[in-house]
Scaffold this active site. Sequence first.
Site, PDB file in Angstrom:
ATOM      1  N   GLU A  40       0.846  -1.188   0.000  1.00 18.88           N
ATOM      2  CA  GLU A  40       0.000   0.000   0.000  1.00 18.88           C
ATOM      3  C   GLU A  40       0.889   1.249   0.000  1.00 18.88           C
ATOM      4  OE1 GLU A  40      -3.896   1.600   2.470  1.00 18.88           O
ATOM      5  OE2 GLU A  40      -2.366   0.460   3.557  1.00 18.88           O
ATOM      6  N   LYS A 113     -10.208   0.729  -2.329  1.00 20.59           N
ATOM      7  CA  LYS A 113     -10.326   0.258  -0.949  1.00 20.59           C
ATOM      8  C   LYS A 113     -11.699   0.596  -0.367  1.00 20.59           C
ATOM      9  CE  LYS A 113      -7.799   0.640   3.462  1.00 20.59           C
ATOM     10  NZ  LYS A 113      -6.675   1.354   4.123  1.00 20.59           N
ATOM     11  N   CYS A 158      -5.150  -3.590   3.109  1.00 25.80           N
ATOM     12  CA  CYS A 158      -4.883  -3.229   4.501  1.00 25.80           C
ATOM     13  C   CYS A 158      -6.079  -3.445   5.434  1.00 25.80           C
ATOM     14  CB  CYS A 158      -4.378  -1.789   4.552  1.00 25.80           C
ATOM     15  SG  CYS A 158      -3.481  -1.361   6.076  1.00 25.80           S
TER      16      CYS A 158
END
Length: 268
Positions: A40, A113, A158
């Site tokens: 990321e 995301k 994440c």
Amino acid sequence: MKAAALQMVSGISLDHNLAQAHALLDQAAQAGAELAVLPEYFCFMGHSDRDKLVLAETPGLGTVQAFLQDTARELNLWIVGGTLPMATDDPQHATNSSLAFSPKGQCVARYDKIHLFRYDNGRERYDEAAVLQAGDTPTTFDLADRSGQHWRVGMSVCYDLRFPELYRQLQADVLLVPSAFTHTTGQAHWELLLRARAIENQAYVIASAQGGQHENGRRTWGQTMVIDPWGQVLGQHAEGPGVVVCELDFERLQQVRRQLPALEHRKL
């Protein structure tokens, strides 16, 4: 198929970050990897969250996308570009997007995301929603390796790791988790959650992390790893830049699913 998880300690210089990423990707290719996954924010870790708005790119146009496209073609690699900021209709918000490129340099998938991190323990405070716009679409892509085997690859980023329902929807053979876990949360939960996602989905997990002390003062956990469908850690890199290359065995994947057909036993 050999796959590589790349770990970085990205800073505030885009050029330096891309140079480091290229060196790691070249190392992965030299080791025989067919798929390489960057962490990321591999391209940029600014002084503040708002700094990423300056670098936000539009689809098909931008320095980072050109880098990923050219490097995939140059090294004959499938490359997943961790994440980079992509522009939205709101100039005050970007998406945190993971882009997958084929060895021909074609962008085959984009995942924005979905789950945005917020954390406050009184000493550390994070609120991604202040500058990021959440995505809403679970995303997979089909990867044909050099032997002709097809893999269903599921994308996540994440904080998504804490939401198992996303991974159930992906129904993938390989799960990608490019991350920049904080040192605090990573020390507590990183490996535990990664192994759980591998076990419950009976899938390989490639978790590429930021790992170290960054120029902006942030410290990330690292511990980049590749995990097999039984939950075994196949390879790991603790801290600092590095490359973890592991063999993903499709027959092993099928064996685990045959011996313990948990995915067939789901009721909900």
